[in-house]
Design a protein around this motif. Structure first.
Motif, PDB file in Angstrom:
ATOM      1  N   ASP A 273      16.288  17.426  10.354  1.00 39.81           N
ATOM      2  CA  ASP A 273      16.580  17.160   8.953  1.00 39.81           C
ATOM      3  C   ASP A 273      17.143  18.418   8.285  1.00 39.81           C
ATOM      4  OD1 ASP A 273      14.425  18.853   8.377  1.00 39.81           O
ATOM      5  OD2 ASP A 273      13.066  17.234   7.817  1.00 39.81           O
ATOM      6  N   SER A 274      17.259  18.397   6.973  1.00 34.84           N
ATOM      7  CA  SER A 274      17.881  19.505   6.249  1.00 34.84           C
ATOM      8  C   SER A 274      17.105  20.806   6.356  1.00 34.84           C
ATOM      9  CB  SER A 274      18.048  19.132   4.767  1.00 34.84           C
ATOM     10  OG  SER A 274      18.916  18.034   4.629  1.00 34.84           O
ATOM     11  N   ASN A 275      15.833  20.727   6.736  1.00 34.41           N
ATOM     12  CA  ASN A 275      14.996  21.915   6.904  1.00 34.41           C
ATOM     13  C   ASN A 275      14.817  22.296   8.367  1.00 34.41           C
ATOM     14  OD1 ASN A 275      14.382  22.251   4.083  1.00 34.41           O
ATOM     15  ND2 ASN A 275      13.037  20.476   4.264  1.00 34.41           N
ATOM     16  N   TRP A 276      15.684  21.783   9.223  1.00 32.40           N
ATOM     17  CA  TRP A 276      15.596  22.039  10.660  1.00 32.40           C
ATOM     18  C   TRP A 276      14.246  21.599  11.224  1.00 32.40           C
ATOM     19  CZ3 TRP A 276      19.532  22.886  13.823  1.00 32.40           C
ATOM     20  CH2 TRP A 276      20.723  23.407  13.295  1.00 32.40           C
ATOM     21  N   GLU A 277      13.778  20.452  10.744  1.00 30.63           N
ATOM     22  CA  GLU A 277      12.554  19.863  11.261  1.00 30.63           C
ATOM     23  C   GLU A 277      12.857  18.458  11.760  1.00 30.63           C
ATOM     24  OE1 GLU A 277       9.854  19.969   8.005  1.00 30.63           O
ATOM     25  OE2 GLU A 277       9.507  22.135   8.124  1.00 30.63           O
ATOM     26  N   LEU A 278      12.066  17.991  12.714  1.00 32.79           N
ATOM     27  CA  LEU A 278      12.251  16.631  13.202  1.00 32.79           C
ATOM     28  C   LEU A 278      11.761  15.639  12.158  1.00 32.79           C
ATOM     29  CD1 LEU A 278      11.189  17.060  16.924  1.00 32.79           C
ATOM     30  CD2 LEU A 278      13.477  16.503  16.078  1.00 32.79           C
ATOM     31  N   PRO A 279      12.531  14.588  11.915  1.00 36.09           N
ATOM     32  CA  PRO A 279      12.128  13.609  10.884  1.00 36.09           C
ATOM     33  C   PRO A 279      10.898  12.815  11.304  1.00 36.09           C
ATOM     34  CG  PRO A 279      14.078  12.856  12.077  1.00 36.09           C
ATOM     35  CD  PRO A 279      13.802  14.250  12.547  1.00 36.09           C
TER      36      PRO A 279
END
Length: 279
Positions: A273-279
């Protein structure tokens, strides 16, 4: 004419330019689906963003060529000097221009492939990662008419880390750069297993390909065990086939045949996602 750059994390953002108001000298902009942006400070004294009037020329103590704006729940905020520097350094790991993925995006800017010189944790994993690098070199040479730059982990310098996207091959045992970064990557990697998004895979027949902000320099990418994700059949087809195939992260099941060649199957793939985390 206004010169402004979208630096927001959402690649779908629509930045709609209205322009300078000749009477007031104010730059007027409306946005849609934009989380952050930068504007050259010498365009106008002030900017009106979606109806909110904000300083431009004098913002951030007038010390930076670009002024950075971030949207919160209450509207647009102009970043002060220290906050602007932190935004540029990307310590919060937000997706932005030239740092939004997918894997193939790392090869649009200067990059270098890095082979390990250590003892691999898993021989099968090492053989597979070497095959990925060899295929990348072969296809890059044939279809893009260039030589892939390749060095060893012992040859990486501070300047390399500062200037290049790092494309790392191997595992934490064989590649010192992977070992140095692995704790800061969104996976768990041991000698026997790789855990991705809560699921565990055997390293003897599974590998991970991913792109992520380099933990040693978050303004550049690190890629693990992947070259271009389009291959010979795509190059042979047409330009319309030359698009990313794996997103930001993928789990690859591999099998080595008697002739030494590998058969690869993508068993899972996703975009951060936009925070470089998996959704």
């Amino acid at each position: 004419m206004a010169q402004h750059r979208r630096t927001g994390p959402d690649v779908r953002a629509d930045h709609r330019r209205r322009g300078l108001d000749e009477e007031s000298g104010i730059l007027e902009l409306t946005t849609d689906n934009v989380a952050a942006l930068s504007i050259a400070r010498d365009i106008a004294p002030k900017v009106e963003l979606d109806g909110t009037l904000l300083p431009l020329e004098s913002a951030a103590s007038g010390l930076l060529p670009q002024v950075y704006f971030v949207k919160s729940n209450s509207g647009w905020d102009v970043l002060k000097y220290d906050d602007s520097k932190a935004f540029i350094e990307n310590s919060n790991l937000r997706k932005r221009r030239n740092l939004q993925g997918p894997i193939d995006d790392a090869f649009t800017l200067p990059f270098v492939c890095v082979k390990g010189t250590g003892t691999p944790w898993t021989p099968e994993q090492q053989a597979w990662s070497q095959s990925v690098l060899s295929l990348f070199e072969k296809e890059f040479d044939k279809w893009l008419r260039g030589k892939v730059p390749v060095i060893t982990d012992k040859e990486v310098t501070d300047k390399t880390i500062a200037d290049k996207n790092l494309i790392l091959f191997g595992d934490p045992g064989s590649n010192a750069l992977i070992a140095k970064m692995v704790e800061d990557l969104p996976i768990q990697w041991s000698k026997d297993q790789i855990t991705v998004n809560g699921k565990t895979y055997d390293t003897r027949d599974h590998g991970v390909a991913l792109i992520y902000p380099n933990p040693l320099n978050p303004t550049r990418y690190v890629v693990i065990n992947s070259g271009h994700t389009m291959h010979e059949k795509d190059f042979r087809a047409s330009n319309s086939w030359l698009f990313p195939k794996l997103g930001d992260i993928a789990v690859i099941k591999f099998k080595q045949h008697k002739d030494g060649n590998f058969e690869n199957e993508t068993v899972w793939a996703e975009l951060f996602d936009s925070n470089w985390e998996l959704p």
